[in-house]
Design a protein around this motif. Structure first.
Motif, PDB file in Angstrom:
ATOM      1  N   LEU A  90      -5.546  52.492 -58.969  1.00 43.28           N
ATOM      2  CA  LEU A  90      -6.290  52.298 -57.721  1.00 43.28           C
ATOM      3  C   LEU A  90      -5.891  51.010 -57.010  1.00 43.28           C
ATOM      4  CD1 LEU A  90      -9.798  53.247 -59.166  1.00 43.28           C
ATOM      5  CD2 LEU A  90      -8.323  54.719 -57.762  1.00 43.28           C
ATOM      6  N   LEU A  91      -5.105  50.166 -57.690  1.00 44.56           N
ATOM      7  CA  LEU A  91      -4.730  48.870 -57.117  1.00 44.56           C
ATOM      8  C   LEU A  91      -3.480  48.994 -56.261  1.00 44.56           C
ATOM      9  CD1 LEU A  91      -5.197  46.580 -60.272  1.00 44.56           C
ATOM     10  CD2 LEU A  91      -6.854  47.085 -58.470  1.00 44.56           C
ATOM     11  N   SER A  92      -3.489  48.302 -55.137  1.00 45.94           N
ATOM     12  CA  SER A  92      -2.306  48.230 -54.277  1.00 45.94           C
ATOM     13  C   SER A  92      -1.763  46.813 -54.315  1.00 45.94           C
ATOM     14  CB  SER A  92      -2.674  48.609 -52.839  1.00 45.94           C
ATOM     15  OG  SER A  92      -3.525  47.614 -52.266  1.00 45.94           O
ATOM     16  N   ASP A  93      -0.598  46.614 -53.725  1.00 41.00           N
ATOM     17  CA  ASP A  93       0.018  45.279 -53.715  1.00 41.00           C
ATOM     18  C   ASP A  93      -0.900  44.239 -53.077  1.00 41.00           C
ATOM     19  OD1 ASP A  93       2.096  46.601 -54.827  1.00 41.00           O
ATOM     20  OD2 ASP A  93       3.606  46.001 -53.359  1.00 41.00           O
ATOM     21  N   LYS A  94      -1.754  44.679 -52.161  1.00 42.45           N
ATOM     22  CA  LYS A  94      -2.650  43.734 -51.467  1.00 42.45           C
ATOM     23  C   LYS A  94      -3.671  43.113 -52.412  1.00 42.45           C
ATOM     24  CE  LYS A  94      -3.884  46.825 -48.485  1.00 42.45           C
ATOM     25  NZ  LYS A  94      -4.587  47.516 -47.356  1.00 42.45           N
ATOM     26  N   ASP A  95      -3.917  43.761 -53.547  1.00 41.49           N
ATOM     27  CA  ASP A  95      -4.890  43.225 -54.514  1.00 41.49           C
ATOM     28  C   ASP A  95      -4.313  42.095 -55.360  1.00 41.49           C
ATOM     29  OD1 ASP A  95      -7.094  45.071 -53.980  1.00 41.49           O
ATOM     30  OD2 ASP A  95      -5.767  46.605 -54.798  1.00 41.49           O
TER      31      ASP A  95
ATOM     32  N   ASN B 177      12.899  38.493 -72.043  1.00 43.24           N
ATOM     33  CA  ASN B 177      11.582  39.035 -72.358  1.00 43.24           C
ATOM     34  C   ASN B 177      10.468  38.036 -72.095  1.00 43.24           C
ATOM     35  OD1 ASN B 177      11.788  41.847 -73.565  1.00 43.24           O
ATOM     36  ND2 ASN B 177      13.371  40.769 -74.710  1.00 43.24           N
ATOM     37  N   PHE B 178      10.832  36.802 -71.793  1.00 41.49           N
ATOM     38  CA  PHE B 178       9.842  35.764 -71.484  1.00 41.49           C
ATOM     39  C   PHE B 178       9.955  35.443 -69.997  1.00 41.49           C
ATOM     40  CE2 PHE B 178       8.400  31.395 -70.990  1.00 41.49           C
ATOM     41  CZ  PHE B 178       7.219  31.389 -71.716  1.00 41.49           C
ATOM     42  N   GLY B 179       8.883  35.674 -69.259  1.00 43.39           N
ATOM     43  CA  GLY B 179       8.956  35.427 -67.828  1.00 43.39           C
ATOM     44  C   GLY B 179       7.620  35.608 -67.142  1.00 43.39           C
ATOM     45  N   LEU B 180       7.671  35.661 -65.830  1.00 46.59           N
ATOM     46  CA  LEU B 180       6.466  35.776 -65.018  1.00 46.59           C
ATOM     47  C   LEU B 180       5.973  37.222 -65.024  1.00 46.59           C
ATOM     48  CD1 LEU B 180       4.770  33.862 -63.231  1.00 46.59           C
ATOM     49  CD2 LEU B 180       6.149  34.607 -61.277  1.00 46.59           C
ATOM     50  N   LYS B 181       4.649  37.397 -65.120  1.00 40.29           N
ATOM     51  CA  LYS B 181       4.064  38.738 -65.142  1.00 40.29           C
ATOM     52  C   LYS B 181       2.643  38.682 -64.597  1.00 40.29           C
ATOM     53  CE  LYS B 181       2.377  38.145 -69.889  1.00 40.29           C
ATOM     54  NZ  LYS B 181       2.368  38.669 -71.263  1.00 40.29           N
ATOM     55  N   TYR B 182       2.190  39.796 -64.072  1.00 38.90           N
ATOM     56  CA  TYR B 182       0.784  39.924 -63.680  1.00 38.90           C
ATOM     57  C   TYR B 182      -0.001  40.488 -64.857  1.00 38.90           C
ATOM     58  CZ  TYR B 182       1.305  39.014 -58.662  1.00 38.90           C
ATOM     59  OH  TYR B 182       1.521  38.420 -57.441  1.00 38.90           O
ATOM     60  N   VAL B 183      -1.175  39.919 -65.085  1.00 49.06           N
ATOM     61  CA  VAL B 183      -2.077  40.380 -66.129  1.00 49.06           C
ATOM     62  C   VAL B 183      -3.438  40.662 -65.497  1.00 49.06           C
ATOM     63  CG1 VAL B 183      -3.262  39.755 -68.271  1.00 49.06           C
ATOM     64  CG2 VAL B 183      -0.873  39.084 -67.927  1.00 49.06           C
ATOM     65  N   ILE B 184      -4.048  41.793 -65.868  1.00 43.81           N
ATOM     66  CA  ILE B 184      -5.383  42.113 -65.371  1.00 43.81           C
ATOM     67  C   ILE B 184      -6.416  41.374 -66.214  1.00 43.81           C
ATOM     68  CG2 ILE B 184      -7.058  43.923 -64.907  1.00 43.81           C
ATOM     69  CD1 ILE B 184      -4.598  44.079 -63.140  1.00 43.81           C
ATOM     70  N   THR B 185      -7.198  40.512 -65.592  1.00 46.48           N
ATOM     71  CA  THR B 185      -8.249  39.776 -66.284  1.00 46.48           C
ATOM     72  C   THR B 185      -9.611  40.326 -65.874  1.00 46.48           C
ATOM     73  OG1 THR B 185      -8.607  38.089 -64.585  1.00 46.48           O
ATOM     74  CG2 THR B 185      -6.781  37.726 -66.119  1.00 46.48           C
ATOM     75  N   ASN B 186     -10.638  39.749 -66.409  1.00 47.30           N
ATOM     76  CA  ASN B 186     -11.994  40.190 -66.075  1.00 47.30           C
ATOM     77  C   ASN B 186     -12.309  39.978 -64.594  1.00 47.30           C
ATOM     78  OD1 ASN B 186     -14.224  41.449 -67.350  1.00 47.30           O
ATOM     79  ND2 ASN B 186     -15.402  39.559 -67.177  1.00 47.30           N
ATOM     80  N   LYS B 187     -11.651  38.971 -63.998  1.00 47.45           N
ATOM     81  CA  LYS B 187     -11.914  38.649 -62.598  1.00 47.45           C
ATOM     82  C   LYS B 187     -10.884  39.247 -61.641  1.00 47.45           C
ATOM     83  CE  LYS B 187     -14.260  34.292 -63.704  1.00 47.45           C
ATOM     84  NZ  LYS B 187     -14.286  32.818 -63.511  1.00 47.45           N
ATOM     85  N   GLY B 188      -9.846  39.850 -62.193  1.00 52.21           N
ATOM     86  CA  GLY B 188      -8.827  40.441 -61.339  1.00 52.21           C
ATOM     87  C   GLY B 188      -7.427  40.078 -61.785  1.00 52.21           C
ATOM     88  N   PRO B 189      -6.395  40.484 -61.020  1.00 51.27           N
ATOM     89  CA  PRO B 189      -5.007  40.199 -61.387  1.00 51.27           C
ATOM     90  C   PRO B 189      -4.715  38.701 -61.361  1.00 51.27           C
ATOM     91  CG  PRO B 189      -5.143  41.908 -59.698  1.00 51.27           C
ATOM     92  CD  PRO B 189      -6.492  41.292 -59.793  1.00 51.27           C
ATOM     93  N   LYS B 190      -3.924  38.240 -62.338  1.00 54.26           N
ATOM     94  CA  LYS B 190      -3.569  36.823 -62.402  1.00 54.26           C
ATOM     95  C   LYS B 190      -2.155  36.691 -62.948  1.00 54.26           C
ATOM     96  CE  LYS B 190      -5.343  32.327 -63.906  1.00 54.26           C
ATOM     97  NZ  LYS B 190      -5.155  31.791 -62.535  1.00 54.26           N
ATOM     98  N   LEU B 191      -1.452  35.670 -62.488  1.00 47.63           N
ATOM     99  CA  LEU B 191      -0.077  35.432 -62.915  1.00 47.63           C
ATOM    100  C   LEU B 191      -0.016  34.561 -64.163  1.00 47.63           C
ATOM    101  CD1 LEU B 191       1.900  34.823 -59.586  1.00 47.63           C
ATOM    102  CD2 LEU B 191       2.359  36.597 -61.288  1.00 47.63           C
ATOM    103  N   PHE B 192       0.812  35.007 -65.099  1.00 49.71           N
ATOM    104  CA  PHE B 192       1.063  34.238 -66.312  1.00 49.71           C
ATOM    105  C   PHE B 192       2.556  34.275 -66.620  1.00 49.71           C
ATOM    106  CE2 PHE B 192      -3.341  35.547 -66.844  1.00 49.71           C
ATOM    107  CZ  PHE B 192      -3.945  34.438 -67.402  1.00 49.71           C
ATOM    108  N   TYR B 193       2.997  33.266 -67.373  1.00 49.42           N
ATOM    109  CA  TYR B 193       4.297  33.339 -68.020  1.00 49.42           C
ATOM    110  C   TYR B 193       4.045  33.750 -69.464  1.00 49.42           C
ATOM    111  CZ  TYR B 193       6.748  30.997 -64.188  1.00 49.42           C
ATOM    112  OH  TYR B 193       7.305  30.688 -62.973  1.00 49.42           O
ATOM    113  N   GLY B 194       4.884  34.648 -69.976  1.00 49.66           N
ATOM    114  CA  GLY B 194       4.711  35.082 -71.359  1.00 49.66           C
ATOM    115  C   GLY B 194       5.662  36.202 -71.697  1.00 49.66           C
ATOM    116  N   ASN B 195       5.366  36.872 -72.800  1.00 53.90           N
ATOM    117  CA  ASN B 195       6.191  37.979 -73.250  1.00 53.90           C
ATOM    118  C   ASN B 195       5.925  39.191 -72.381  1.00 53.90           C
ATOM    119  OD1 ASN B 195       8.168  38.775 -74.976  1.00 53.90           O
ATOM    120  ND2 ASN B 195       6.941  38.663 -76.825  1.00 53.90           N
TER     121      ASN B 195
END
Length: 665
Positions: A211-216, A475-493
């Protein structure tokens, strides 16, 4: 029970005068299911789907099922997004034609497709299309289903199935060019019929992320890749550790790290955990051998074992709160003795295992069917409870109390104390203890394999060399992760695995599967190969050896790795195909054993038992082949070999690969 609304429609509106039937679909209607009229908009959608998927056949039944998206995805943000949203599943079925299903979200986004019919295997002997041709068919279809598909998805991996007759593609979802860690898209296509069998969206959160679009996704990264890698090296680099094999028979020194996520905004560390699930601990002595009454009489009172009555008293002391012992048995496992004790309280069950010599706790699992979770225990308080419990009931031997890790969730607090030997961590070993929201220890598991660490295989890599191997794997880099409050950027696996690097410098996960395997197969003498296309085809199937040349002779262990290549698993899972690898250790493989093994592997050995049907002049000096004669004749008949033979020849990698390739055609 989830509420489902079924839309049933006669195919008279679509393909012919046949009445639709709910009962013949894969959906089982609930008491709350309601049949309603089809709207004009939905009729148009059905026509659109039939055109997109070239549905021309007159199926007997058709159903439209609307299934509410689960409102407990694990993220409050997604739960709100999913309110009043459904997965709309358009289903066709027919006794002769089979089943076809297409699903969309109620917002109109493609979700999944599958098609099955009983005759779909009839053309598996037809000529196959290439991997590139299959990928072109797949991506042309996906471009029609998903707007801007080329920008939203990137091919991550592919794998052949059914001896190369089917191909699976796996795409990772991209947002602004950055992977969404939880989401992927899979496609299966037949290389003989050229038809897509199934495809769909996969997500750790279920359909809600569709249900998520790039705008989210509005988060911006303030940290650079270089800054994130610096934090990795400082906070959780790969460290030299002991890794015990799955069969518990050997131990090796490896470099390993439990990868944390790094907040791309402030650099803080975050660890993803699965504590939203009910804690479950395996019983350490689950595989122990039960003893008969006669054996128990011989053993009880011997070997300084504690009495059952003492074990029972200890169990009541540990479980407490009204639990009753329902059974107690003495079991053995490799010379160790355990009391396995079953518990019950208000139809809630538990299990507890004690060391029969000292009554130290080995494992504990107390399960209660709570409806509401609201853990508010401070981590410091949970840690104190655990250490007091361990001191009183457990065994602190080889546990490193300075390396305790703590994870909290709404259910409770999980604490892990790692095992250390010779100042090195032993991977996946130590004590796991769970404190529930009522400050009660509800699960306890200690893992401590007995093994001679002085015989551990060495590792001459430096820590920085190991870190470099991992970081260069992309395999280690920037990624979006869905958190309780919404999408957030992290570096990780980006791929969810803990890296392990042994003496061979190959990046694996903990189970032994090689990461980016196909990309690591590279032969410096490939251009000299007699059949370059065959070698590349096998590489695409994941069959090859890393760090070798085609002209290299290979041993029996290498050959077995090639045959197990599609699994690429730890040696504990490898099929040896009847070869005594211990006896043949270090020996180069002979042509006759390659031929015999391939015939056996492909279930053709039964033909070798036939009498009086084989010609005696197929090969020069044929009778000198001895027990291998019939295997060579079968291999010749099935075109594994098409030239001269040399049974006692030590094979090169290239020669073995050609035989494997011919055996797969």
């Amino acid at each position: 029970m989830k509420k489902k609304i079924i839309y049933a429609l006669s195919l008279a509106l679509l393909v012919g005068p046949v009445v639709a039937s709910v009962e013949k679909t894969n959906y089982t209607p609930t008491d709350e299911a309601v049949a309603v009229d089809i709207t004009k908009k939905e009729k148009e959608k059905v026509k659109e789907i039939k055109e997109l998927f070239n549905i021309r056949e007159a199926y007997e039944d058709f159903n439209l099922i609307k299934d509410p998206i689960n409102s407990d995805s694990g993220s409050t943000y997604l739960n709100n997004k999913a309110k009043n949203k459904t997965i709309d599943s358009y289903q066709w079925s027919d006794e002769n034609l089979g089943n076809l299903q297409v699903a969309y979200t109620s917002d109109g986004a493609f979700y999944s497709y599958s098609k099955w019919n009983k005759d779909q295997d009839d053309n598996k002997n037809s000529e196959k299309i290439s991997k590139d041709q299959a990928q072109k068919i797949v991506e042309e279809k996906l471009a029609k289903l998903i707007p801007d598909f080329a920008k939203k998805y990137k091919l991550r991996d592919f794998s052949f199935l059914d001896d190369g007759k089917e191909l699976n593609f796996l795409y990772e979802r991209l947002i602004h060019g950055i992977p969404l860690a939880s989401d992927s898209l899979y496609v299966n296509i037949s290389l003989t019929s050229k038809e897509i069998g199934n495809m769909g969206i996969n997500s750790d959160f279920g359909p809600a992320t569709s249900l998520l679009s790039d705008k989210d996704f509005k988060d911006k990264a303030k940290l650079s890749q270089e800054e994130a890698e610096k934090i990795f090296r400082e906070k959780f680099p790969l460290r030299l550790s002991y890794k015990i094999s799955n069969d518990g028979k050997s131990v090796a020194k490896v470099y390993h790290s439990e990868i944390f996520d790094i907040d791309a905004e402030d650099g803080k560390l975050v660890k993803n955990n699965n504590l939203g699930l009910m804690p479950y601990e395996m019983d350490k002595a689950a595989n122990a051998e039960g003893l008969t009454d006669v054996e128990i009489k011989k053993i009880e009172g011997l070997k300084d074992l504690k009495e059952k009555s003492q074990a029972k008293k200890r169990a009541y002391e540990i479980a407490g709160d009204g639990y009753q012992v329902t059974s107690i048995s003495l079991d053995s496992d490799k010379g160790n003795f355990y009391y396995n004790i079953s518990l019950e309280k208000d139809k809630n069950y538990g299990r507890l295992t004690l060391n029969a010599k000292n009554l130290n706790l080995i494992s504990l699992d107390l399960w209660t069917d709570k409806k509401v979770y609201n853990n508010k225990i401070k981590e410091a308080d949970a840690k104190k409870l655990v250490l007091d419990f361990l001191k009183k009931y457990g065994d602190k031997t080889e546990l490193n109390l300075d390396k305790i890790s703590i994870e909290s969730s709404k259910m409770g607090t999980s604490i892990y104390i790692p095992r250390y030997v010779n100042k090195l961590p032993v991977l996946k070993e130590g004590v796991k203890i769970f404190v529930d929201q009522n400050k009660k220890i509800s699960s306890y598991e200690r893992t401590s394999t007995k093994i001679d660490f002085s015989k551990a295989s060495d590792n001459s890599l430096t820590q920085e060399e190991a870190n470099k191997i991992f970081l260069s794997s992309k395999n280690f880099g920037l990624k979006y992760v869905i958190t309780n409050k919404g999408p957030k950027l992290f570096y990780g696996n980006i791929r969810d695995f803990d890296p392990v690097i042994g003496q061979d410098k190959i990046l694996r996960d903990y189970n032994g599967e090689i990461i980016n395997f196909k990309e690591q197969i590279s032969y410096s003498d490939l251009n000299k190969a007699r059949d370059k296309e065959a070698i590349l085809y096998l590489r695409d199937m994941g069959i090859g050896l890393i760090g070798r040349n085609l002209s290299d002779k290979i041993n029996y262990q290498d050959f077995v790795k090639l045959l197990n290549a599609p699994n690429r698993m730890n040696s504990s899972y490898i099929d040896n195909f009847g070869l005594d690898l211990e006896k043949l250790k270090g020996k180069n493989i002979l042509e006759k054993d390659v031929v015999k093994t391939l015939v056996t592997k492909n279930n053709l050995e039964r033909f070798t038992k036939a009498k009086g049907i084989f010609k005696e002049d197929i090969f020069k000096n044929q009778k000198s082949l001895g027990d291998y004669e019939s295997y060579y004749i079968i291999a010749k008949g099935f075109a594994y070999i098409n030239g001269d033979i040399d049974p006692n020849k030590e094979m090169t990698l290239e020669e073995v690969l050609y035989l494997i390739y011919n055996s797969m055609k």
